[in-house]
Design a protein around this motif. Structure first.
Motif, mmCIF file in Angstrom:
data_model
loop_
_atom_site.group_PDB
_atom_site.id
_atom_site.type_symbol
_atom_site.label_atom_id
_atom_site.label_comp_id
_atom_site.label_asym_id
_atom_site.label_seq_id
_atom_site.Cartn_x
_atom_site.Cartn_y
_atom_site.Cartn_z
ATOM 1 N N ILE A 92 15.536 39.747 21.628
ATOM 2 C CA ILE A 92 14.909 39.205 22.824
ATOM 3 C C ILE A 92 15.588 37.884 23.159
ATOM 4 C CG2 ILE A 92 12.739 38.519 23.896
ATOM 5 C CD1 ILE A 92 11.392 40.029 21.469
ATOM 6 N N ALA A 93 16.123 37.764 24.369
ATOM 7 C CA ALA A 93 16.770 36.528 24.804
ATOM 8 C C ALA A 93 15.772 35.664 25.563
ATOM 9 C CB ALA A 93 17.976 36.835 25.681
ATOM 10 N N ALA A 94 15.727 34.382 25.216
ATOM 11 C CA ALA A 94 14.940 33.382 25.942
ATOM 12 C C ALA A 94 15.930 32.541 26.740
ATOM 13 C CB ALA A 94 14.151 32.519 24.969
ATOM 14 N N VAL A 95 15.904 32.697 28.064
ATOM 15 C CA VAL A 95 16.971 32.156 28.916
ATOM 16 C C VAL A 95 16.415 31.026 29.791
ATOM 17 C CG1 VAL A 95 18.741 32.728 30.615
ATOM 18 C CG2 VAL A 95 18.024 34.445 28.923
ATOM 19 N N HIS A 96 17.093 29.884 29.767
ATOM 20 C CA HIS A 96 16.686 28.765 30.619
ATOM 21 C C HIS A 96 17.932 28.022 31.075
ATOM 22 C CE1 HIS A 96 17.560 26.487 26.979
ATOM 23 N NE2 HIS A 96 17.447 25.365 27.669
ATOM 24 N N HIS A 116 15.255 33.806 14.373
ATOM 25 C CA HIS A 116 15.498 33.008 15.580
ATOM 26 C C HIS A 116 16.911 32.449 15.513
ATOM 27 C CE1 HIS A 116 14.056 29.557 18.449
ATOM 28 N NE2 HIS A 116 14.997 30.319 18.969
ATOM 29 N N VAL A 117 17.743 32.880 16.438
ATOM 30 C CA VAL A 117 19.132 32.438 16.532
ATOM 31 C C VAL A 117 19.222 31.459 17.697
ATOM 32 C CG1 VAL A 117 21.527 33.142 16.895
ATOM 33 C CG2 VAL A 117 19.952 34.641 15.634
ATOM 34 N N ARG A 118 19.549 30.198 17.389
ATOM 35 C CA ARG A 118 19.631 29.160 18.416
ATOM 36 C C ARG A 118 21.083 28.751 18.617
ATOM 37 N NH1 ARG A 118 15.478 27.660 14.886
ATOM 38 N NH2 ARG A 118 13.422 27.265 15.814
ATOM 39 N N LEU A 119 21.589 28.915 19.825
ATOM 40 C CA LEU A 119 22.906 28.370 20.147
ATOM 41 C C LEU A 119 22.775 26.852 20.094
ATOM 42 C CD1 LEU A 119 23.943 30.662 23.152
ATOM 43 C CD2 LEU A 119 24.006 31.124 20.697
ATOM 44 N N ASN A 120 23.663 26.188 19.368
ATOM 45 C CA ASN A 120 23.440 24.780 19.029
ATOM 46 C C ASN A 120 24.642 23.912 19.416
ATOM 47 O OD1 ASN A 120 21.987 22.613 17.915
ATOM 48 N ND2 ASN A 120 23.045 22.822 15.958
ATOM 49 N N VAL A 167 14.508 39.882 16.588
ATOM 50 C CA VAL A 167 15.383 38.711 16.716
ATOM 51 C C VAL A 167 15.153 38.056 18.067
ATOM 52 C CG1 VAL A 167 17.784 37.904 16.825
ATOM 53 C CG2 VAL A 167 17.135 39.715 15.201
ATOM 54 N N VAL A 168 15.074 36.724 18.069
ATOM 55 C CA VAL A 168 15.031 35.941 19.303
ATOM 56 C C VAL A 168 16.331 35.155 19.413
ATOM 57 C CG1 VAL A 168 13.915 34.017 20.490
ATOM 58 C CG2 VAL A 168 12.529 35.797 19.409
ATOM 59 N N LEU A 169 16.926 35.191 20.586
ATOM 60 C CA LEU A 169 18.189 34.500 20.862
ATOM 61 C C LEU A 169 17.922 33.458 21.943
ATOM 62 C CD1 LEU A 169 21.280 34.566 20.252
ATOM 63 C CD2 LEU A 169 21.476 36.297 22.041
ATOM 64 N N SER A 170 18.171 32.178 21.631
ATOM 65 C CA SER A 170 17.890 31.112 22.588
ATOM 66 C C SER A 170 18.989 30.058 22.534
ATOM 67 C CB SER A 170 16.526 30.471 22.291
ATOM 68 O OG SER A 170 16.578 29.695 21.111
ATOM 69 N N ALA A 196 20.360 24.346 28.542
ATOM 70 C CA ALA A 196 20.799 25.646 29.039
ATOM 71 C C ALA A 196 20.834 26.676 27.927
ATOM 72 C CB ALA A 196 22.187 25.530 29.665
ATOM 73 N N PHE A 197 20.740 27.932 28.336
ATOM 74 C CA PHE A 197 20.960 29.027 27.397
ATOM 75 C C PHE A 197 22.431 29.075 27.011
ATOM 76 C CE2 PHE A 197 22.108 33.563 26.778
ATOM 77 C CZ PHE A 197 21.387 33.785 25.611
#
Length: 267
Positions: free
Chosen positions: A110-114, A15-19, A51-54, A59-60
């Motif tokens: 897989i991108a989780a976009v919000h 899980h890769v989280r933009l922080n 891999v999950v990218l969030s 915001a994404f």
């Protein structure tokens, strides 16, 4: 990397989280460096199967940091000390590599976009294999608003997902569109009230399959976007020949017949 990206790995799912939540995960030089570092690390690991990218916070990813946009208007380079005219990462330059590396990663992403996915943030989501989008998300190929063009592999990725006239309209106008429109255009895989939960669920499902088969089929699907039919068919045969009788193929058959969880080899 922790200052800009958080990376965790659990049972084969990374899980890769933009922080950078205070800036809606906007892309500054440190964010570029951290995202690329995370992708590079994952690409070298045999134990990662999906891999999950969030994005953390509201915001994404809001796209390029406003300070960098202002700097370019004053004649500074987009990314200090980086020459974007050079192909520094295979077919890509440094900025394109931020997105293209996820497409080239050996395992599905897989991108989780919000919230929002604008400009570089939208292109980053396109680099994933799949995209789950929250219903209230706003998206845009916004570069023309700032007098620029999408330059992070977006023109190459969009053309395989949406009709050409749709890609042209959105890119020429830079207009914001909804998650529902993203589905209709072909940019989103599905709507989800909780896109991160949906992405993690799919990632775990992928991770339950043979890692050899999943990596092989990603290679085939990546190749299919650019190759002639004859080359694609030959590649199918070669990948299947390498899988047949290998330990993870044998384990897949046995675990299914014995109705038990598989025990995959990551060698």
């Amino acid at each position: 990397m922790e200052n800009r990206v958080r990376l965790t790995i659990d049972d084969g799912v990374a899980h890769v989280r933009l922080n950078r939540p205070d800036k809606m995960n906007a892309l500054d030089p440190a964010m570029f460096e951290a995202i690329i570092a995370a992708g590079t690390e994952l690409g070298a690991r045999k134990d990662v199967r999906a891999v999950v990218l969030s994005g953390e916070g509201r915001a994404f990813c809001a796209g390029l940091d406003l300070d960098r946009l202002l700097a370019t208007a004053n004649g500074e380079p987009l990314i200090p000390s980086i020459d974007l005219t050079q192909r520094t990462h295979g077919i890509a330059n440094y900025a394109q590599h931020l997105v293209w590396l996820w497409r080239e990663l050996p395992v599905p992403v897989i991108a989780a976009v919000h919230g929002v996915a604008f400009g570089g943030g939208f292109q980053l989501a396109l680099g994933a294999d799949l995209r789950y989008v929250a219903p209230a998300t706003r998206l845009a190929v916004i570069e023309t608003k700032w007098g620029l063009v999408p330059d992070m592999a977006g023109t190459q990725l969009m053309r395989h997902l949406a009709r050409e006239d749709v890609v042209r309209e959105l890119t020429y106008t830079g207009r914001v569109f909804s998650a529902q429109q993203a589905i209709a255009y072909g940019f989103a895989t599905g709507l989800a009230d909780d896109p991160l939960a949906a992405a993690l669920s799919t990632a775990r499902e992928i991770a339950s399959r043979s890692p050899d088969a999943v990596r092989a089929v990603k290679r085939l699907l990546n190749l299919s976007a650019t190759c002639a039919a004859a080359s694609g068919l030959a590649a199918e045969t070669a990948e299947q020949a390498a899988l047949l009788g290998a330990p993870n193929h044998v384990e897949a058959v046995r675990s299914n017949l014995e109705k038990r969880p598989p025990q995959w080899s990551c060698a």
